[in-house]
Scaffold this motif. Structure first.
Motif, PDB file in Angstrom:
ATOM      1  N   CYS A 198       4.996 -12.719   8.425  1.00  0.00           N
ATOM      2  CA  CYS A 198       4.252 -11.709   9.191  1.00  0.00           C
ATOM      3  C   CYS A 198       2.785 -12.112   9.342  1.00  0.00           C
ATOM      4  O   CYS A 198       2.037 -12.113   8.366  1.00  0.00           O
ATOM      5  N   MET A 199       2.367 -12.439  10.573  1.00  0.00           N
ATOM      6  CA  MET A 199       0.978 -12.872  10.789  1.00  0.00           C
ATOM      7  C   MET A 199      -0.047 -11.757  10.521  1.00  0.00           C
ATOM      8  O   MET A 199      -1.061 -12.019   9.868  1.00  0.00           O
ATOM      9  N   PRO A 200       0.160 -10.517  10.982  1.00  0.00           N
ATOM     10  CA  PRO A 200      -0.815  -9.468  10.638  1.00  0.00           C
ATOM     11  C   PRO A 200      -0.927  -9.268   9.125  1.00  0.00           C
ATOM     12  O   PRO A 200      -2.007  -8.945   8.619  1.00  0.00           O
ATOM     13  N   CYS A 201       0.182  -9.492   8.406  1.00  0.00           N
ATOM     14  CA  CYS A 201       0.143  -9.379   6.940  1.00  0.00           C
ATOM     15  C   CYS A 201      -0.803 -10.427   6.358  1.00  0.00           C
ATOM     16  O   CYS A 201      -1.584 -10.134   5.453  1.00  0.00           O
ATOM     17  N   LYS A 202      -0.726 -11.640   6.890  1.00  0.00           N
ATOM     18  CA  LYS A 202      -1.601 -12.713   6.414  1.00  0.00           C
ATOM     19  C   LYS A 202      -3.054 -12.420   6.757  1.00  0.00           C
ATOM     20  O   LYS A 202      -3.958 -12.741   5.997  1.00  0.00           O
ATOM     21  N   MET A 203      -3.272 -11.760   7.910  1.00  0.00           N
ATOM     22  CA  MET A 203      -4.634 -11.451   8.340  1.00  0.00           C
ATOM     23  C   MET A 203      -5.313 -10.455   7.405  1.00  0.00           C
ATOM     24  O   MET A 203      -6.528 -10.530   7.202  1.00  0.00           O
ATOM     25  N   ILE A 204      -4.563  -9.514   6.835  1.00  0.00           N
ATOM     26  CA  ILE A 204      -5.227  -8.517   5.980  1.00  0.00           C
ATOM     27  C   ILE A 204      -5.256  -8.922   4.500  1.00  0.00           C
ATOM     28  O   ILE A 204      -5.867  -8.224   3.705  1.00  0.00           O
ATOM     29  N   GLU A 205      -4.638 -10.048   4.154  1.00  0.00           N
ATOM     30  CA  GLU A 205      -4.670 -10.503   2.754  1.00  0.00           C
ATOM     31  C   GLU A 205      -6.086 -10.568   2.192  1.00  0.00           C
ATOM     32  O   GLU A 205      -6.353 -10.019   1.122  1.00  0.00           O
ATOM     33  N   PRO A 206      -7.044 -11.246   2.889  1.00  0.00           N
ATOM     34  CA  PRO A 206      -8.402 -11.309   2.330  1.00  0.00           C
ATOM     35  C   PRO A 206      -9.078  -9.937   2.264  1.00  0.00           C
ATOM     36  O   PRO A 206      -9.865  -9.673   1.355  1.00  0.00           O
ATOM     37  N   VAL A 207      -8.759  -9.061   3.196  1.00  0.00           N
ATOM     38  CA  VAL A 207      -9.311  -7.702   3.192  1.00  0.00           C
ATOM     39  C   VAL A 207      -8.843  -6.960   1.944  1.00  0.00           C
ATOM     40  O   VAL A 207      -9.626  -6.299   1.257  1.00  0.00           O
ATOM     41  N   LEU A 208      -7.551  -7.088   1.639  1.00  0.00           N
ATOM     42  CA  LEU A 208      -7.005  -6.416   0.457  1.00  0.00           C
ATOM     43  C   LEU A 208      -7.573  -6.999  -0.833  1.00  0.00           C
ATOM     44  O   LEU A 208      -7.813  -6.271  -1.790  1.00  0.00           O
ATOM     45  N   ALA A 209      -7.818  -8.310  -0.843  1.00  0.00           N
ATOM     46  CA  ALA A 209      -8.416  -8.942  -2.027  1.00  0.00           C
ATOM     47  C   ALA A 209      -9.828  -8.388  -2.259  1.00  0.00           C
ATOM     48  O   ALA A 209     -10.207  -8.089  -3.397  1.00  0.00           O
ATOM     49  N   GLU A 210     -10.598  -8.242  -1.186  1.00  0.00           N
ATOM     50  CA  GLU A 210     -11.943  -7.654  -1.298  1.00  0.00           C
ATOM     51  C   GLU A 210     -11.863  -6.215  -1.779  1.00  0.00           C
ATOM     52  O   GLU A 210     -12.645  -5.781  -2.620  1.00  0.00           O
ATOM     53  N   ALA A 260      -9.544  -4.847  -3.552  1.00  0.00           N
ATOM     54  CA  ALA A 260      -9.162  -4.844  -4.968  1.00  0.00           C
ATOM     55  C   ALA A 260     -10.404  -5.029  -5.845  1.00  0.00           C
ATOM     56  O   ALA A 260     -10.559  -4.360  -6.866  1.00  0.00           O
ATOM     57  N   SER A 261     -11.278  -5.911  -5.420  1.00  0.00           N
ATOM     58  CA  SER A 261     -12.507  -6.159  -6.169  1.00  0.00           C
ATOM     59  C   SER A 261     -13.433  -4.942  -6.112  1.00  0.00           C
ATOM     60  O   SER A 261     -13.972  -4.508  -7.127  1.00  0.00           O
ATOM     61  N   ASP A 262     -13.589  -4.364  -4.922  1.00  0.00           N
ATOM     62  CA  ASP A 262     -14.474  -3.207  -4.744  1.00  0.00           C
ATOM     63  C   ASP A 262     -13.993  -1.981  -5.524  1.00  0.00           C
ATOM     64  O   ASP A 262     -14.799  -1.169  -5.972  1.00  0.00           O
ATOM     65  N   LEU A 263     -12.690  -1.829  -5.639  1.00  0.00           N
ATOM     66  CA  LEU A 263     -12.114  -0.631  -6.269  1.00  0.00           C
ATOM     67  C   LEU A 263     -11.732  -0.840  -7.732  1.00  0.00           C
ATOM     68  O   LEU A 263     -11.103   0.031  -8.334  1.00  0.00           O
ATOM     69  N   GLU A 264     -12.092  -1.973  -8.292  1.00  0.00           N
ATOM     70  CA  GLU A 264     -11.737  -2.314  -9.678  1.00  0.00           C
ATOM     71  C   GLU A 264     -11.993  -1.143 -10.621  1.00  0.00           C
ATOM     72  O   GLU A 264     -13.086  -0.592 -10.658  1.00  0.00           O
ATOM     73  N   GLY A 265     -10.964  -0.722 -11.336  1.00  0.00           N
ATOM     74  CA  GLY A 265     -11.082   0.378 -12.279  1.00  0.00           C
ATOM     75  C   GLY A 265     -10.777   1.744 -11.685  1.00  0.00           C
ATOM     76  O   GLY A 265     -10.421   2.663 -12.401  1.00  0.00           O
ATOM     77  N   GLY A 271       0.095  -1.380  10.077  1.00  0.00           N
ATOM     78  CA  GLY A 271      -0.636  -2.379  10.854  1.00  0.00           C
ATOM     79  C   GLY A 271      -1.873  -2.867  10.133  1.00  0.00           C
ATOM     80  O   GLY A 271      -2.307  -2.278   9.147  1.00  0.00           O
ATOM     81  N   ALA A 272      -2.421  -3.975  10.642  1.00  0.00           N
ATOM     82  CA  ALA A 272      -3.650  -4.517  10.073  1.00  0.00           C
ATOM     83  C   ALA A 272      -4.779  -3.514  10.316  1.00  0.00           C
ATOM     84  O   ALA A 272      -4.750  -2.758  11.280  1.00  0.00           O
ATOM     85  N   ALA A 273      -5.742  -3.514   9.417  1.00  0.00           N
ATOM     86  CA  ALA A 273      -6.855  -2.573   9.528  1.00  0.00           C
ATOM     87  C   ALA A 273      -8.097  -3.194   8.928  1.00  0.00           C
ATOM     88  O   ALA A 273      -8.013  -4.018   8.018  1.00  0.00           O
ATOM     89  N   PRO A 274      -9.274  -2.770   9.412  1.00  0.00           N
ATOM     90  CA  PRO A 274     -10.512  -3.264   8.810  1.00  0.00           C
ATOM     91  C   PRO A 274     -10.700  -2.678   7.408  1.00  0.00           C
ATOM     92  O   PRO A 274     -10.174  -1.609   7.088  1.00  0.00           O
ATOM     93  N   LYS A 275     -11.461  -3.380   6.623  1.00  0.00           N
ATOM     94  CA  LYS A 275     -11.713  -2.981   5.235  1.00  0.00           C
ATOM     95  C   LYS A 275     -12.257  -1.556   5.143  1.00  0.00           C
ATOM     96  O   LYS A 275     -11.843  -0.790   4.277  1.00  0.00           O
ATOM     97  N   GLU A 276     -13.159  -1.184   6.039  1.00  0.00           N
ATOM     98  CA  GLU A 276     -13.793   0.133   5.982  1.00  0.00           C
ATOM     99  C   GLU A 276     -12.753   1.248   6.092  1.00  0.00           C
ATOM    100  O   GLU A 276     -12.811   2.237   5.369  1.00  0.00           O
ATOM    101  N   LEU A 277     -11.791   1.070   6.996  1.00  0.00           N
ATOM    102  CA  LEU A 277     -10.756   2.088   7.188  1.00  0.00           C
ATOM    103  C   LEU A 277      -9.899   2.224   5.928  1.00  0.00           C
ATOM    104  O   LEU A 277      -9.617   3.330   5.473  1.00  0.00           O
ATOM    105  N   LEU A 278      -9.512   1.098   5.351  1.00  0.00           N
ATOM    106  CA  LEU A 278      -8.680   1.131   4.142  1.00  0.00           C
ATOM    107  C   LEU A 278      -9.451   1.677   2.945  1.00  0.00           C
ATOM    108  O   LEU A 278      -8.893   2.403   2.123  1.00  0.00           O
ATOM    109  N   LEU A 279     -10.727   1.365   2.867  1.00  0.00           N
ATOM    110  CA  LEU A 279     -11.566   1.866   1.787  1.00  0.00           C
ATOM    111  C   LEU A 279     -11.649   3.394   1.865  1.00  0.00           C
ATOM    112  O   LEU A 279     -11.510   4.083   0.850  1.00  0.00           O
TER     113      LEU A 279
END
Length: 106
Positions: free
Chosen positions: A30-42, A44-49, A90-98
């Motif tokens: 899934c290409m959109p899945c690959k596109m949001i991988e780095p967003v989800l990694a960020e 995860a870091s922002d929401l740690e804890g 669907g893929a989404a920008p970091k701000e929306l997911l946050l």
């Protein structure tokens, strides 16, 4: 924190989590899945804890995609207290997911 979840550890890692868990239902092809991988990694870091980001590979997850009515990927489901409290497909920008996660914190 970002974790890989399978059918075997889904209950322990997601449903029994003391903090909200954003579950990414994805697939290798899934290409959109690959596109949001780095967003989800960020995220995860922002929401740690405060929250956990979990990834479920739909090709190896047994009945989990069917149980949660996943028909398109990436599908992001937010679990809190063992229940789905929000979802985004669907893929989404970091701000929306946050924002999706933050409105369910606390």
């Amino acid at each position: 924190m970002e974790i890989d979840v399978t059918a075997e550890n889904f209950n322990a890692e997601v449903l029994e989590s003391p903090v909200p868990v954003l579950v990414d239902f994805w697939a290798e092809w899934c290409m959109p899945c690959k596109m949001i991988e780095p967003v989800l990694a960020e995220l995860a870091s922002d929401l740690e804890g405060d929250a956990v980001i979990a990834r479920v590979n739909v090709d190896t997850a047994g009945d989990l995609p069917g149980r949660y009515e996943i028909v398109s990927i990436p599908a992001l489901l937010l679990f809190k207290g063992g229940e789905v409290v929000d979802r985004h497909v669907g893929a989404a920008p970091k701000e929306l997911l946050l924002e999706l996660v933050k409105k369910h914190l606390g």
